[in-house]
Design a protein around this motif. Structure first.
Motif, PDB file in Angstrom:
ATOM      1  N   GLU A 166      47.546 103.641 -42.735  1.00 16.91           N
ATOM      2  CA  GLU A 166      48.190 104.924 -42.411  1.00 16.91           C
ATOM      3  C   GLU A 166      47.278 106.082 -42.755  1.00 16.91           C
ATOM      4  OE1 GLU A 166      52.069 105.810 -43.849  1.00 16.91           O
ATOM      5  OE2 GLU A 166      52.960 103.962 -43.060  1.00 16.91           O
ATOM      6  N   TYR A 167      47.295 107.083 -41.861  1.00 10.14           N
ATOM      7  CA  TYR A 167      46.608 108.346 -42.126  1.00 10.14           C
ATOM      8  C   TYR A 167      47.557 109.467 -41.726  1.00 10.14           C
ATOM      9  CZ  TYR A 167      43.363 112.237 -41.861  1.00 10.14           C
ATOM     10  OH  TYR A 167      42.760 113.453 -42.042  1.00 10.14           O
ATOM     11  N   GLN A 168      47.913 110.304 -42.698  1.00 15.90           N
ATOM     12  CA  GLN A 168      48.851 111.415 -42.487  1.00 15.90           C
ATOM     13  C   GLN A 168      50.146 110.936 -41.821  1.00 15.90           C
ATOM     14  OE1 GLN A 168      46.635 114.532 -40.473  1.00 15.90           O
ATOM     15  NE2 GLN A 168      45.578 115.104 -42.357  1.00 15.90           N
ATOM     16  N   GLY A 169      50.662 109.810 -42.298  1.00 11.46           N
ATOM     17  CA  GLY A 169      51.948 109.305 -41.826  1.00 11.46           C
ATOM     18  C   GLY A 169      51.916 108.512 -40.535  1.00 11.46           C
ATOM     19  N   GLU A 170      50.729 108.336 -39.949  1.00 11.87           N
ATOM     20  CA  GLU A 170      50.632 107.593 -38.690  1.00 11.87           C
ATOM     21  C   GLU A 170      49.738 106.371 -38.858  1.00 11.87           C
ATOM     22  OE1 GLU A 170      49.384 109.970 -35.417  1.00 11.87           O
ATOM     23  OE2 GLU A 170      50.973 111.452 -35.675  1.00 11.87           O
ATOM     24  N   ARG A 171      50.119 105.296 -38.188  1.00  9.39           N
ATOM     25  CA  ARG A 171      49.307 104.085 -38.226  1.00  9.39           C
ATOM     26  C   ARG A 171      48.079 104.291 -37.338  1.00  9.39           C
ATOM     27  NH1 ARG A 171      51.539  97.910 -38.461  1.00  9.39           N
ATOM     28  NH2 ARG A 171      49.513  96.869 -38.361  1.00  9.39           N
ATOM     29  N   ILE A 172      46.922 103.949 -37.865  1.00 13.14           N
ATOM     30  CA  ILE A 172      45.674 104.205 -37.130  1.00 13.14           C
ATOM     31  C   ILE A 172      44.826 102.942 -37.044  1.00 13.14           C
ATOM     32  CG2 ILE A 172      45.630 106.666 -37.695  1.00 13.14           C
ATOM     33  CD1 ILE A 172      43.219 104.368 -39.468  1.00 13.14           C
ATOM     34  N   ASN A 173      43.839 103.002 -36.167  1.00 13.41           N
ATOM     35  CA  ASN A 173      42.826 101.952 -36.071  1.00 13.41           C
ATOM     36  C   ASN A 173      41.564 102.574 -35.493  1.00 13.41           C
ATOM     37  OD1 ASN A 173      41.522  99.474 -36.070  1.00 13.41           O
ATOM     38  ND2 ASN A 173      42.245  98.956 -34.027  1.00 13.41           N
ATOM     39  N   ASN A 174      40.421 102.168 -36.003  1.00  7.49           N
ATOM     40  CA  ASN A 174      39.143 102.695 -35.532  1.00  7.49           C
ATOM     41  C   ASN A 174      39.120 104.221 -35.613  1.00  7.49           C
ATOM     42  OD1 ASN A 174      36.570 101.962 -34.666  1.00  7.49           O
ATOM     43  ND2 ASN A 174      37.040 102.481 -32.552  1.00  7.49           N
ATOM     44  N   HIS A 175      39.499 104.740 -36.778  1.00  6.81           N
ATOM     45  CA  HIS A 175      39.644 106.171 -37.025  1.00  6.81           C
ATOM     46  C   HIS A 175      38.397 106.702 -37.714  1.00  6.81           C
ATOM     47  CE1 HIS A 175      41.513 109.795 -38.941  1.00  6.81           C
ATOM     48  NE2 HIS A 175      42.201 109.800 -37.808  1.00  6.81           N
ATOM     49  N   ARG A 176      37.777 107.764 -37.147  1.00  4.11           N
ATOM     50  CA  ARG A 176      36.552 108.319 -37.738  1.00  4.11           C
ATOM     51  C   ARG A 176      36.877 108.961 -39.082  1.00  4.11           C
ATOM     52  NH1 ARG A 176      33.605 112.915 -38.190  1.00  4.11           N
ATOM     53  NH2 ARG A 176      35.121 114.162 -37.044  1.00  4.11           N
ATOM     54  N   ILE A 177      36.122 108.584 -40.099  1.00  5.49           N
ATOM     55  CA  ILE A 177      36.360 109.059 -41.460  1.00  5.49           C
ATOM     56  C   ILE A 177      35.660 110.392 -41.675  1.00  5.49           C
ATOM     57  CG2 ILE A 177      36.040 108.557 -43.916  1.00  5.49           C
ATOM     58  CD1 ILE A 177      36.030 105.569 -43.137  1.00  5.49           C
ATOM     59  N   GLY A 178      36.410 111.365 -42.174  1.00  5.43           N
ATOM     60  CA  GLY A 178      35.857 112.671 -42.504  1.00  5.43           C
ATOM     61  C   GLY A 178      35.866 112.891 -44.005  1.00  5.43           C
ATOM     62  N   ASN A 179      35.184 113.923 -44.455  1.00  2.00           N
ATOM     63  CA  ASN A 179      35.115 114.220 -45.886  1.00  2.00           C
ATOM     64  C   ASN A 179      36.500 114.552 -46.434  1.00  2.00           C
ATOM     65  OD1 ASN A 179      33.580 114.597 -48.298  1.00  2.00           O
ATOM     66  ND2 ASN A 179      33.876 116.792 -48.087  1.00  2.00           N
ATOM     67  N   GLY A 180      36.906 113.862 -47.498  1.00  2.98           N
ATOM     68  CA  GLY A 180      38.190 114.118 -48.120  1.00  2.98           C
ATOM     69  C   GLY A 180      39.365 113.384 -47.483  1.00  2.98           C
ATOM     70  N   TYR A 181      39.118 112.573 -46.469  1.00  2.00           N
ATOM     71  CA  TYR A 181      40.214 111.849 -45.806  1.00  2.00           C
ATOM     72  C   TYR A 181      40.809 110.819 -46.765  1.00  2.00           C
ATOM     73  CZ  TYR A 181      39.219 113.673 -41.106  1.00  2.00           C
ATOM     74  OH  TYR A 181      39.064 114.471 -40.010  1.00  2.00           O
ATOM     75  N   VAL A 182      42.136 110.688 -46.695  1.00  2.00           N
ATOM     76  CA  VAL A 182      42.858 109.736 -47.542  1.00  2.00           C
ATOM     77  C   VAL A 182      43.671 108.807 -46.649  1.00  2.00           C
ATOM     78  CG1 VAL A 182      44.559 109.453 -49.382  1.00  2.00           C
ATOM     79  CG2 VAL A 182      42.995 111.406 -49.423  1.00  2.00           C
ATOM     80  N   TYR A 183      43.493 107.505 -46.835  1.00  2.00           N
ATOM     81  CA  TYR A 183      44.222 106.493 -46.073  1.00  2.00           C
ATOM     82  C   TYR A 183      45.119 105.699 -47.014  1.00  2.00           C
ATOM     83  CZ  TYR A 183      40.710 107.486 -42.507  1.00  2.00           C
ATOM     84  OH  TYR A 183      39.897 108.109 -41.604  1.00  2.00           O
TER      85      TYR A 183
END
Length: 198
Positions: A166-183
């Motif tokens: 999950e990223y920001q409440g949504e299920r993700i896949n193959n998501h580009r990681i940015g600085n400070g991102y929390v999964y």
């Protein structure tokens, strides 16, 4: 056109940006330098034609040995050929050599510990034998996900896990990681940073 190997002094931080921009654009640092110099001469030529600068009124250029490196650096830095967009400025951070390419280091914070992502695939899951980061939780799949490095960027990739990422409440896949991102992997927080924890 004939080319000859030249030498010049350049500030280290500027050269790191040139190398990073070259990697980002998929060209060599030589091509960045060529473009910058060509653009500089085009600008000077236009200025001379418009009467802003007169060739006759300019003093003759000093020999290369007498010119300060700061003069060369200022001319190089001013060139619009190496002006960077906001996205490209991210590539001007310190770089590390991972294999044959220069890539930004990525750091991961999970369960009170920092990890350095220094390989093409950084495996995360329940299985200690298979993973670089093992999370002891029955809700985490044996091989849950991976941080994959591709073309100088990092992606959070689901490996067919049951409970997903999950990223920001949504299920993700193959998501580009940015600085400070929390999964989130179930209740486990994975925090990423391009800034060294030290």
């Amino acid at each position: 056109m004939k080319t000859t190997v030249r030498q010049f002094r350049c500030r280290d931080d500027i050269w790191e940006r040139v190398e990073a921009l070259a990697v980002h654009r998929g060209i060599s640092p030589d091509e960045i330098v060529h473009a910058a110099l060509a653009q500089m001469f085009v600008q000077k030529s236009k200025s001379s034609e418009s009467g802003v600068r007169s060739i006759r009124s300019r003093p003759p250029p000093s020999p290369p040995s007498q010119r300060s490196s700061s003069t060369i650096e200022r001319s190089f830095a001013r060139s619009s050929a190496i002006d960077m967009t906001t996205a490209e400025l991210e590539y001007s951070r310190p770089l590390v050599n991972m294999g044959s390419k220069l890539t930004q280091p990525l750091y991961l914070f999970c369960q009170g510990k920092w990890y350095t992502i220094d390989k093409q695939e950084f495996m995360i899951g329940r299985g200690q034998k298979y993973c670089d980061l093992a999370i002891k939780d029955a809700n985490i799949s044996r091989r849950h996900c991976a941080v994959v490095r591709k073309n100088g960027e990092y992606f959070m990739t689901d490996l067919g896990s049951t409970n997903g990422i999950e990223y920001q409440g949504e299920r993700i896949n193959n998501h580009r990681i940015g600085n400070g991102y929390v999964y989130l992997l179930c209740n486990h927080e994975l925090r990423f940073s391009f800034e060294s924890p030290t």
